[in-house]
Design an enzyme around this catalytic site. Structure first.
Site, PDB file in Angstrom:
ATOM      1  CB  SER B  12      38.231  37.297  36.097  1.00  0.00           C
ATOM      2  OG  SER B  12      38.849  38.053  37.220  1.00  0.00           O
ATOM      3  CG  HIS B  39      42.190  38.498  36.023  1.00  0.00           C
ATOM      4  ND1 HIS B  39      41.013  39.151  35.824  1.00  0.00           N
ATOM      5  CD2 HIS B  39      42.973  38.698  34.785  1.00  0.00           C
ATOM      6  CE1 HIS B  39      41.093  40.179  34.969  1.00  0.00           C
ATOM      7  NE2 HIS B  39      42.369  39.666  34.277  1.00  0.00           N
ATOM      8  CG  ASP B 132      41.802  42.265  31.764  1.00  0.00           C
ATOM      9  OD1 ASP B 132      42.000  43.101  30.576  1.00  0.00           O
ATOM     10  OD2 ASP B 132      42.506  41.417  32.295  1.00  0.00           O
TER      11      ASP B 132
END
Lengths: 281, 193
Positions: B12, B39, B132
Protein backbone atom coordinates in the site's frame (compact mmCIF):
# COMPACT_ATOMS: atom_id res chain seq x y z
CA UNK A 1 -6.83 -44.81 2.12
CA UNK A 2 -5.91 -41.17 1.57
CA UNK A 3 -7.13 -38.41 3.85
CA UNK A 4 -8.68 -35.44 2.05
CA UNK A 5 -7.50 -32.04 3.31
CA UNK A 6 -10.07 -29.56 4.65
CA UNK A 7 -9.79 -27.58 1.38
CA UNK A 8 -10.36 -30.74 -0.66
CA UNK A 9 -13.40 -31.64 1.41
CA UNK A 10 -14.68 -28.10 1.01
CA UNK A 11 -14.35 -28.31 -2.77
CA UNK A 12 -16.11 -31.68 -2.94
CA UNK A 13 -18.96 -30.29 -0.86
CA UNK A 14 -19.06 -27.20 -3.05
CA UNK A 15 -19.49 -29.29 -6.21
CA UNK A 16 -22.27 -31.27 -4.53
CA UNK A 17 -23.98 -28.09 -3.35
CA UNK A 18 -23.92 -26.59 -6.87
CA UNK A 19 -25.34 -29.85 -8.20
CA UNK A 20 -28.13 -29.66 -5.62
CA UNK A 21 -28.91 -26.04 -6.51
CA UNK A 22 -29.12 -27.05 -10.17
CA UNK A 23 -31.18 -30.20 -9.70
CA UNK A 24 -33.45 -28.69 -7.08
CA UNK A 25 -34.05 -25.22 -8.46
CA UNK A 26 -32.69 -25.15 -12.02
CA UNK A 27 -30.06 -22.47 -11.37
CA UNK A 28 -26.78 -23.58 -12.86
CA UNK A 29 -23.67 -22.11 -11.23
CA UNK A 30 -21.42 -25.03 -12.16
CA UNK A 31 -19.62 -23.01 -14.83
CA UNK A 32 -19.06 -19.91 -12.77
CA UNK A 33 -15.60 -18.92 -11.56
CA UNK A 34 -14.86 -21.34 -8.71
CA UNK A 35 -12.94 -18.77 -6.68
CA UNK A 36 -15.89 -16.39 -6.92
CA UNK A 37 -18.53 -18.96 -5.96
CA UNK A 38 -16.38 -20.24 -3.11
CA UNK A 39 -16.01 -16.74 -1.64
CA UNK A 40 -19.71 -15.92 -1.87
CA UNK A 41 -20.89 -19.24 -0.48
CA UNK A 42 -18.36 -19.16 2.34
CA UNK A 43 -19.86 -15.80 3.30
CA UNK A 44 -23.37 -17.28 3.10
CA UNK A 45 -22.28 -20.26 5.23
CA UNK A 46 -20.80 -17.97 7.88
CA UNK A 47 -23.73 -15.55 8.17
CA UNK A 48 -26.06 -18.52 8.56
CA UNK A 49 -23.86 -19.98 11.28
CA UNK A 50 -23.22 -23.20 9.38
CA UNK A 51 -20.13 -25.40 9.58
CA UNK A 52 -19.89 -26.76 6.04
CA UNK A 53 -21.28 -26.58 2.50
CA UNK A 54 -23.04 -29.88 3.21
CA UNK A 55 -25.04 -28.05 5.86
CA UNK A 56 -25.74 -25.25 3.37
CA UNK A 57 -26.99 -27.88 0.93
CA UNK A 58 -29.30 -29.37 3.53
CA UNK A 59 -30.66 -25.93 4.41
CA UNK A 60 -31.40 -24.71 0.89
CA UNK A 61 -32.91 -27.99 -0.32
CA UNK A 62 -35.50 -27.87 2.44
CA UNK A 63 -36.02 -24.13 2.69
CA UNK A 64 -36.97 -22.21 -0.41
CA UNK A 65 -36.66 -18.78 1.15
CA UNK A 66 -33.07 -19.61 2.15
CA UNK A 67 -32.48 -20.64 -1.45
CA UNK A 68 -33.67 -17.19 -2.51
CA UNK A 69 -31.21 -15.64 -0.07
CA UNK A 70 -28.44 -17.75 -1.54
CA UNK A 71 -29.38 -16.60 -5.04
CA UNK A 72 -29.11 -13.03 -3.84
CA UNK A 73 -25.66 -13.76 -2.49
CA UNK A 74 -24.52 -15.20 -5.81
CA UNK A 75 -25.74 -12.30 -7.91
CA UNK A 76 -23.44 -9.33 -8.27
CA UNK A 77 -25.17 -6.31 -6.83
CA UNK A 78 -22.27 -3.90 -7.09
CA UNK A 79 -23.27 -1.41 -9.74
CA UNK A 80 -23.47 2.34 -10.16
CA UNK A 81 -24.98 4.96 -12.42
CA UNK A 82 -22.77 5.89 -15.37
CA UNK A 83 -20.10 3.46 -14.22
CA UNK A 84 -17.03 3.97 -16.47
CA UNK A 85 -18.10 7.39 -17.78
CA UNK A 86 -15.75 7.11 -20.76
CA UNK A 87 -17.81 4.14 -21.94
CA UNK A 88 -21.03 6.20 -21.93
CA UNK A 89 -19.28 9.07 -23.66
CA UNK A 90 -18.13 6.77 -26.45
CA UNK A 91 -21.55 5.15 -26.66
CA UNK A 92 -23.10 8.60 -27.08
CA UNK A 93 -20.71 9.58 -29.85
CA UNK A 94 -20.28 6.36 -31.79
CA UNK A 95 -23.34 4.17 -31.27
CA UNK A 96 -26.34 6.38 -30.54
CA UNK A 97 -26.15 8.20 -33.92
CA UNK A 98 -26.53 4.83 -35.64
CA UNK A 99 -29.28 3.63 -33.33
CA UNK A 100 -31.17 6.78 -34.30
CA UNK A 101 -31.40 5.51 -37.87
CA UNK A 102 -33.78 2.75 -36.75
CA UNK A 103 -37.43 3.74 -36.32
CA UNK A 104 -37.96 1.70 -33.15
CA UNK A 105 -34.66 0.47 -31.68
CA UNK A 106 -34.66 -2.26 -29.04
CA UNK A 107 -32.02 -2.51 -26.34
CA UNK A 108 -31.42 -5.45 -24.03
CA UNK A 109 -29.62 -4.80 -20.75
CA UNK A 110 -28.66 -8.29 -19.61
CA UNK A 111 -27.75 -8.74 -15.95
CA UNK A 112 -29.23 -5.36 -15.01
CA UNK A 113 -29.05 -6.05 -11.25
CA UNK A 114 -30.70 -3.23 -9.28
CA UNK A 115 -31.22 -1.03 -12.32
CA UNK A 116 -28.55 1.69 -12.12
CA UNK A 117 -27.30 0.92 -15.63
CA UNK A 118 -30.84 0.86 -16.98
CA UNK A 119 -31.56 4.38 -15.74
CA UNK A 120 -28.16 5.59 -16.96
CA UNK A 121 -28.98 4.29 -20.43
CA UNK A 122 -32.47 5.81 -20.30
CA UNK A 123 -31.06 9.23 -19.35
CA UNK A 124 -28.58 9.08 -22.18
CA UNK A 125 -31.32 8.08 -24.65
CA UNK A 126 -33.61 10.88 -23.47
CA UNK A 127 -30.87 13.46 -23.93
CA UNK A 128 -30.30 12.14 -27.42
CA UNK A 129 -34.03 12.34 -28.19
CA UNK A 130 -34.29 8.61 -28.60
CA UNK A 131 -35.96 7.38 -25.40
CA UNK A 132 -39.56 7.70 -26.52
CA UNK A 133 -39.17 5.40 -29.48
CA UNK A 134 -36.80 2.91 -27.85
CA UNK A 135 -37.89 -0.29 -26.10
CA UNK A 136 -35.54 -1.38 -23.32
CA UNK A 137 -35.57 -4.91 -21.93
CA UNK A 138 -33.83 -5.15 -18.57
CA UNK A 139 -33.24 -8.66 -17.25
CA UNK A 140 -31.59 -10.39 -14.31
CA UNK A 141 -31.88 -13.80 -12.64
CA UNK A 142 -32.22 -12.25 -9.21
CA UNK A 143 -35.85 -11.51 -8.39
CA UNK A 144 -35.04 -9.14 -5.53
CA UNK A 145 -32.67 -7.10 -7.70
CA UNK A 146 -35.34 -6.75 -10.39
CA UNK A 147 -37.87 -5.59 -7.80
CA UNK A 148 -35.46 -2.88 -6.68
CA UNK A 149 -34.71 -1.93 -10.27
CA UNK A 150 -38.44 -1.46 -10.95
CA UNK A 151 -38.77 0.92 -7.99
CA UNK A 152 -35.76 3.04 -8.96
CA UNK A 153 -35.14 4.23 -5.40
CA UNK A 154 -31.53 4.50 -4.27
CA UNK A 155 -29.48 5.68 -1.32
CA UNK A 156 -28.62 9.37 -1.37
CA UNK A 157 -24.99 8.76 -0.34
CA UNK A 158 -23.98 7.85 -3.84
CA UNK A 159 -25.54 10.78 -5.67
CA UNK A 160 -22.43 12.93 -5.46
CA UNK A 161 -20.39 10.19 -7.11
CA UNK A 162 -23.08 9.55 -9.73
CA UNK A 163 -23.26 13.25 -10.51
CA UNK A 164 -19.53 13.32 -11.24
CA UNK A 165 -19.91 10.19 -13.39
CA UNK A 166 -22.83 11.75 -15.26
CA UNK A 167 -20.86 14.90 -16.05
CA UNK A 168 -17.84 12.92 -17.21
CA UNK A 169 -20.15 10.81 -19.36
CA UNK A 170 -21.10 13.88 -21.37
CA UNK A 171 -24.36 14.63 -19.56
CA UNK A 172 -26.15 17.59 -21.13
CA UNK A 173 -28.25 18.77 -18.20
CA UNK A 174 -28.03 18.84 -14.45
CA UNK A 175 -28.08 15.34 -12.97
CA UNK A 176 -30.57 16.52 -10.36
CA UNK A 177 -33.13 16.87 -13.18
CA UNK A 178 -33.49 13.10 -13.09
CA UNK A 179 -34.33 12.40 -9.47
CA UNK A 180 -36.14 13.79 -6.47
CA UNK A 181 -35.02 13.45 -2.88
CA UNK A 182 -37.25 11.67 -0.37
CA UNK A 183 -35.70 11.64 3.11
CA UNK A 184 -32.31 10.03 2.68
CA UNK A 185 -33.15 8.38 -0.60
CA UNK A 186 -33.55 9.47 -4.18
CA UNK A 187 -36.34 8.42 -6.50
CA UNK A 188 -35.33 8.29 -10.13
CA UNK A 189 -37.80 10.01 -12.50
CA UNK A 190 -40.41 7.27 -13.19
CA UNK A 191 -40.80 8.66 -16.72
CA UNK A 192 -37.42 7.18 -17.53
CA UNK A 193 -38.79 3.65 -17.24
CA UNK A 194 -41.89 4.19 -19.34
CA UNK A 195 -40.45 2.05 -22.14
CA UNK A 196 -38.51 -0.32 -19.92
CA UNK A 197 -39.71 -3.86 -19.51
CA UNK A 198 -38.12 -5.57 -16.50
CA UNK A 199 -38.05 -9.37 -16.61
CA UNK A 200 -36.51 -12.40 -14.94
CA UNK A 201 -34.07 -14.07 -17.29
CA UNK A 202 -31.15 -16.39 -16.66
CA UNK A 203 -28.31 -16.06 -19.17
CA UNK A 204 -26.95 -19.46 -18.20
CA UNK A 205 -30.05 -21.53 -18.89
CA UNK A 206 -32.76 -19.48 -20.59
CA UNK A 207 -33.29 -19.19 -24.33
CA UNK A 208 -33.07 -16.16 -26.58
CA UNK A 209 -35.01 -13.25 -25.15
CA UNK A 210 -35.75 -10.87 -28.03
CA UNK A 211 -34.20 -9.71 -31.27
CA UNK A 212 -32.58 -6.39 -30.50
CA UNK A 213 -30.38 -3.61 -31.91
CA UNK A 214 -28.03 -3.43 -28.94
CA UNK A 215 -27.12 -5.64 -25.99
CA UNK A 216 -25.39 -4.25 -22.92
CA UNK A 217 -23.98 -6.88 -20.58
CA UNK A 218 -21.35 -5.38 -18.34
CA UNK A 219 -19.33 -7.14 -15.64
CA UNK A 220 -21.33 -10.32 -15.84
CA UNK A 221 -19.12 -12.48 -18.09
CA UNK A 222 -16.10 -12.06 -15.80
CA UNK A 223 -17.80 -14.41 -13.34
CA UNK A 224 -18.22 -17.16 -15.95
CA UNK A 225 -15.63 -19.67 -17.12
CA UNK A 226 -14.54 -19.64 -20.78
CA UNK A 227 -17.07 -22.26 -21.91
CA UNK A 228 -19.97 -20.43 -20.33
CA UNK A 229 -18.74 -17.10 -21.76
CA UNK A 230 -18.78 -18.72 -25.20
CA UNK A 231 -22.32 -19.98 -24.69
CA UNK A 232 -23.63 -16.63 -23.55
CA UNK A 233 -21.97 -14.80 -26.46
CA UNK A 234 -23.71 -17.30 -28.76
CA UNK A 235 -27.01 -16.35 -27.17
CA UNK A 236 -26.22 -12.67 -27.71
CA UNK A 237 -25.21 -13.30 -31.30
CA UNK A 238 -28.55 -15.00 -31.96
CA UNK A 239 -30.36 -12.08 -30.32
CA UNK A 240 -28.69 -9.27 -32.26
CA UNK A 241 -29.72 -8.03 -35.67
CA UNK A 242 -26.90 -7.81 -38.21
CA UNK A 243 -25.21 -4.47 -37.56
CA UNK A 244 -26.38 -4.58 -33.93
CA UNK A 245 -24.09 -3.59 -31.06
CA UNK A 246 -22.72 -5.63 -28.19
CA UNK A 247 -21.22 -3.72 -25.28
CA UNK A 248 -19.34 -5.43 -22.45
CA UNK A 249 -17.56 -4.49 -19.20
CA UNK A 250 -14.14 -2.82 -19.31
CA UNK A 251 -12.22 -6.06 -18.68
CA UNK A 252 -14.41 -8.33 -20.78
CA UNK A 253 -13.84 -9.41 -24.37
CA UNK A 254 -14.85 -11.75 -27.18
CA UNK A 255 -11.53 -13.63 -26.82
CA UNK A 256 -13.19 -16.84 -25.61
CA UNK A 257 -16.06 -16.77 -28.07
CA UNK A 258 -16.23 -18.99 -31.13
CA UNK A 259 -18.35 -16.23 -32.70
CA UNK A 260 -15.78 -13.43 -32.33
CA UNK A 261 -15.25 -13.47 -36.12
CA UNK A 262 -18.82 -12.26 -36.56
CA UNK A 263 -18.02 -8.99 -34.79
CA UNK A 264 -15.93 -5.95 -35.55
CA UNK A 265 -14.45 -3.80 -32.84
CA UNK A 266 -15.78 -0.27 -32.60
CA UNK A 267 -13.76 0.68 -29.52
CA UNK A 268 -11.53 -1.88 -27.83
CA UNK A 269 -10.87 0.14 -24.68
CA UNK A 270 -14.58 0.72 -24.10
CA UNK A 271 -15.51 -2.80 -25.25
CA UNK A 272 -17.97 -1.78 -27.93
CA UNK A 273 -18.45 -4.37 -30.67
CA UNK A 274 -20.70 -4.51 -33.71
CA UNK A 275 -22.14 -7.63 -35.30
CA UNK A 276 -21.14 -7.56 -38.94
CA UNK A 277 -23.65 -7.21 -41.73
CA UNK A 278 -24.21 -10.21 -43.97
CA UNK A 279 -21.18 -10.62 -46.21
CA UNK A 280 -19.21 -7.92 -44.38
CA UNK A 281 -15.56 -8.79 -43.75
CA UNK B 1 11.27 -27.89 0.71
CA UNK B 2 7.91 -27.18 -0.83
CA UNK B 3 7.66 -26.54 -4.53
CA UNK B 4 5.98 -23.27 -5.30
CA UNK B 5 3.84 -22.20 -8.23
CA UNK B 6 3.09 -18.55 -7.56
CA UNK B 7 4.23 -15.45 -5.67
CA UNK B 8 1.59 -12.98 -4.46
CA UNK B 9 2.58 -9.56 -3.14
CA UNK B 10 0.53 -6.92 -1.36
CA UNK B 11 1.59 -3.32 -0.84
CA UNK B 12 0.00 0.00 0.00
CA UNK B 13 1.54 3.38 0.96
CA UNK B 14 5.17 3.44 -0.16
CA UNK B 15 4.61 0.28 -2.16
CA UNK B 16 5.79 1.29 -5.58
CA UNK B 17 9.37 2.03 -4.51
CA UNK B 18 9.46 -1.12 -2.39
CA UNK B 19 8.14 -3.32 -5.20
CA UNK B 20 10.68 -1.92 -7.64
CA UNK B 21 13.55 -2.54 -5.21
CA UNK B 22 12.31 -6.03 -4.38
CA UNK B 23 11.91 -7.18 -7.98
CA UNK B 24 14.94 -5.43 -9.53
CA UNK B 25 17.36 -8.31 -8.75
CA UNK B 26 15.08 -10.94 -10.34
CA UNK B 27 16.12 -12.13 -13.83
CA UNK B 28 13.75 -12.17 -16.79
CA UNK B 29 13.60 -15.98 -16.68
CA UNK B 30 12.59 -15.99 -12.99
CA UNK B 31 10.84 -19.31 -12.45
CA UNK B 32 7.56 -18.14 -10.88
CA UNK B 33 4.67 -15.87 -11.85
CA UNK B 34 4.22 -12.85 -9.57
CA UNK B 35 0.82 -11.25 -8.93
CA UNK B 36 0.70 -7.90 -7.16
CA UNK B 37 -2.01 -5.88 -5.47
CA UNK B 38 -0.84 -2.33 -4.89
CA UNK B 39 -3.55 -0.09 -3.46
CA UNK B 40 -4.32 2.52 -6.06
CA UNK B 41 -6.99 5.14 -6.77
CA UNK B 42 -9.94 3.65 -8.70
CA UNK B 43 -9.69 6.33 -11.38
CA UNK B 44 -5.98 6.18 -11.98
CA UNK B 45 -4.34 4.82 -15.09
CA UNK B 46 -2.16 1.89 -14.24
CA UNK B 47 1.11 3.85 -14.55
CA UNK B 48 2.84 1.21 -12.42
CA UNK B 49 2.97 -1.15 -15.36
CA UNK B 50 4.92 1.28 -17.54
CA UNK B 51 7.20 2.34 -14.75
CA UNK B 52 8.10 -1.19 -13.64
CA UNK B 53 8.48 -2.41 -17.21
CA UNK B 54 11.08 0.28 -17.79
CA UNK B 55 13.04 -0.58 -14.70
CA UNK B 56 12.84 -4.38 -14.31
CA UNK B 57 14.18 -7.35 -16.25
CA UNK B 58 10.85 -9.13 -15.67
CA UNK B 59 7.93 -8.60 -18.01
CA UNK B 60 5.23 -6.51 -16.32
CA UNK B 61 1.59 -6.27 -17.37
CA UNK B 62 -1.86 -5.54 -16.03
CA UNK B 63 -3.67 -8.71 -14.97
CA UNK B 64 -6.18 -9.71 -17.64
CA UNK B 65 -9.45 -11.56 -17.25
CA UNK B 66 -9.06 -15.39 -17.51
CA UNK B 67 -5.34 -15.09 -18.24
CA UNK B 68 -3.20 -18.01 -17.01
CA UNK B 69 -0.21 -16.57 -15.18
CA UNK B 70 3.27 -17.50 -16.44
CA UNK B 71 6.77 -17.55 -14.92
CA UNK B 72 8.96 -14.50 -15.44
CA UNK B 73 5.94 -12.23 -15.58
CA UNK B 74 4.57 -9.72 -13.09
CA UNK B 75 0.81 -9.14 -13.10
CA UNK B 76 -0.52 -5.93 -11.56
CA UNK B 77 -4.14 -5.80 -10.35
CA UNK B 78 -6.12 -3.25 -12.41
CA UNK B 79 -7.56 -0.24 -10.56
CA UNK B 80 -11.08 -0.90 -9.20
CA UNK B 81 -11.00 -4.70 -9.67
CA UNK B 82 -10.30 -7.53 -7.25
CA UNK B 83 -8.03 -10.29 -8.53
CA UNK B 84 -8.91 -13.93 -7.79
CA UNK B 85 -6.53 -16.85 -8.39
CA UNK B 86 -8.20 -20.01 -9.69
CA UNK B 87 -6.91 -23.58 -9.28
CA UNK B 88 -5.55 -23.64 -12.84
CA UNK B 89 -3.59 -20.43 -12.10
CA UNK B 90 -5.94 -18.37 -14.22
CA UNK B 91 -7.13 -14.95 -13.12
CA UNK B 92 -10.70 -13.88 -12.48
CA UNK B 93 -11.35 -10.16 -12.09
CA UNK B 94 -14.22 -8.99 -9.91
CA UNK B 95 -16.11 -5.77 -9.25
CA UNK B 96 -17.49 -7.02 -5.94
CA UNK B 97 -17.63 -4.88 -2.79
CA UNK B 98 -14.47 -3.33 -1.42
CA UNK B 99 -12.68 -5.38 1.21
CA UNK B 100 -10.75 -3.40 3.86
CA UNK B 101 -12.00 -0.32 1.98
CA UNK B 102 -9.95 -1.49 -0.99
CA UNK B 103 -10.58 -2.74 -4.48
CA UNK B 104 -8.25 -4.36 -5.39
CA UNK B 105 -7.79 -5.89 -1.95
CA UNK B 106 -4.68 -7.80 -0.86
CA UNK B 107 -6.70 -10.13 1.37
CA UNK B 108 -8.88 -11.17 -1.58
CA UNK B 109 -5.84 -12.02 -3.74
CA UNK B 110 -4.15 -13.92 -0.90
CA UNK B 111 -7.31 -15.72 0.22
CA UNK B 112 -8.20 -17.02 -3.25
CA UNK B 113 -4.58 -18.04 -3.91
CA UNK B 114 -4.46 -19.86 -0.56
CA UNK B 115 -7.71 -21.72 -1.20
CA UNK B 116 -6.89 -22.55 -4.83
CA UNK B 117 -3.28 -23.72 -4.58
CA UNK B 118 -2.68 -23.95 -0.82
CA UNK B 119 0.92 -24.72 0.10
CA UNK B 120 2.24 -23.85 -3.36
CA UNK B 121 1.94 -20.11 -2.90
CA UNK B 122 4.45 -17.58 -1.58
CA UNK B 123 2.77 -14.57 0.07
CA UNK B 124 4.59 -11.30 0.77
CA UNK B 125 3.28 -8.25 2.65
CA UNK B 126 5.17 -4.97 2.14
CA UNK B 127 4.85 -1.39 3.39
CA UNK B 128 1.43 0.17 4.02
CA UNK B 129 -0.82 2.07 6.40
CA UNK B 130 -3.75 -0.32 6.87
CA UNK B 131 -4.51 -3.92 7.78
CA UNK B 132 -5.16 -5.37 4.33
CA UNK B 133 -3.21 -8.58 3.68
CA UNK B 134 -2.90 -9.78 7.27
CA UNK B 135 -5.84 -12.22 7.19
CA UNK B 136 -4.95 -13.42 3.72
CA UNK B 137 -1.35 -14.07 4.73
CA UNK B 138 -2.61 -16.08 7.69
CA UNK B 139 -4.69 -18.21 5.31
CA UNK B 140 -1.57 -18.91 3.22
CA UNK B 141 0.37 -19.76 6.36
CA UNK B 142 -2.41 -22.06 7.63
CA UNK B 143 -2.21 -24.04 4.40
CA UNK B 144 1.55 -24.48 4.49
CA UNK B 145 2.46 -21.79 1.95
CA UNK B 146 5.55 -19.64 2.41
CA UNK B 147 4.84 -16.34 4.19
CA UNK B 148 7.14 -13.31 4.24
CA UNK B 149 6.69 -9.81 5.64
CA UNK B 150 8.94 -6.80 5.07
CA UNK B 151 10.58 -5.79 8.32
CA UNK B 152 8.60 -3.00 9.94
CA UNK B 153 11.84 -1.08 10.62
CA UNK B 154 12.64 -0.94 6.92
CA UNK B 155 9.10 -0.34 5.63
CA UNK B 156 8.26 3.23 4.68
CA UNK B 157 4.95 2.79 6.54
CA UNK B 158 5.20 0.14 9.25
CA UNK B 159 1.52 -0.44 10.09
CA UNK B 160 0.68 -3.06 7.46
CA UNK B 161 3.79 -5.19 8.05
CA UNK B 162 3.30 -4.94 11.84
CA UNK B 163 -0.31 -6.12 11.68
CA UNK B 164 0.58 -8.89 9.21
CA UNK B 165 3.35 -10.11 11.52
CA UNK B 166 1.07 -10.09 14.55
CA UNK B 167 -1.83 -11.79 12.75
CA UNK B 168 -0.07 -14.43 10.69
CA UNK B 169 3.25 -15.20 12.43
CA UNK B 170 5.02 -15.38 9.06
CA UNK B 171 7.87 -17.73 8.22
CA UNK B 172 10.20 -14.78 7.57
CA UNK B 173 10.44 -11.11 8.47
CA UNK B 174 13.10 -9.67 6.16
CA UNK B 175 14.43 -6.60 4.41
CA UNK B 176 13.62 -6.14 0.73
CA UNK B 177 17.04 -7.33 -0.46
CA UNK B 178 16.79 -10.41 1.77
CA UNK B 179 13.35 -11.16 0.31
CA UNK B 180 14.78 -10.90 -3.22
CA UNK B 181 17.50 -13.43 -2.30
CA UNK B 182 14.94 -15.78 -0.78
CA UNK B 183 12.73 -15.54 -3.88
CA UNK B 184 15.71 -16.45 -6.10
CA UNK B 185 16.40 -19.50 -3.95
CA UNK B 186 12.75 -20.56 -3.84
CA UNK B 187 12.28 -20.17 -7.60
CA UNK B 188 15.53 -22.05 -8.26
CA UNK B 189 14.23 -24.91 -6.19
CA UNK B 190 10.99 -24.89 -8.13
CA UNK B 191 12.63 -24.80 -11.54
CA UNK B 192 15.87 -26.81 -11.48
CA UNK B 193 16.31 -26.43 -15.25
Amino acid sequence: MKTPSPDEINKIELDLLLEAVYKGYGFDFRNYSKAHILRRLTYFQNVNGLQSFSQVQDLILHNKSKMKELLGELSIKVTEMFRDPAFYLTLRKRVIPLLKTYPFPKIWIAGCSTGEEVYSMAILLREEGLLKRTQIFATDFNEKAIEKAKKGVYSIDKIKHYTVNYQKAGGKNSFSDYYRVIDNRVEIDPGLRQNVQFALHNLVSDAKFETVNMISCRNVLIYFNKELQDRVINLFTDSLINGGYLVLGMKESLLFSSKSGLYKTIDNDRKIFQKKLLGEK
Amino acid sequence: MARYKLVVIGASAGGLTAIEKLLAPLPKDFGLPIVIVQHISPDSENYMVTLLNNNLALRVKEADEKEVVKPGTVYIAPPNFHVFIEEDLSITLSVEERVNFSRPSIDVLFETAAISIGNQVVGIVLTGGNQDGAMGLKMIKDRGGLTIVQSAEEAQVAIMPSIAIKTSHPDYVLTLSQISDLLLRVAGDFNPM
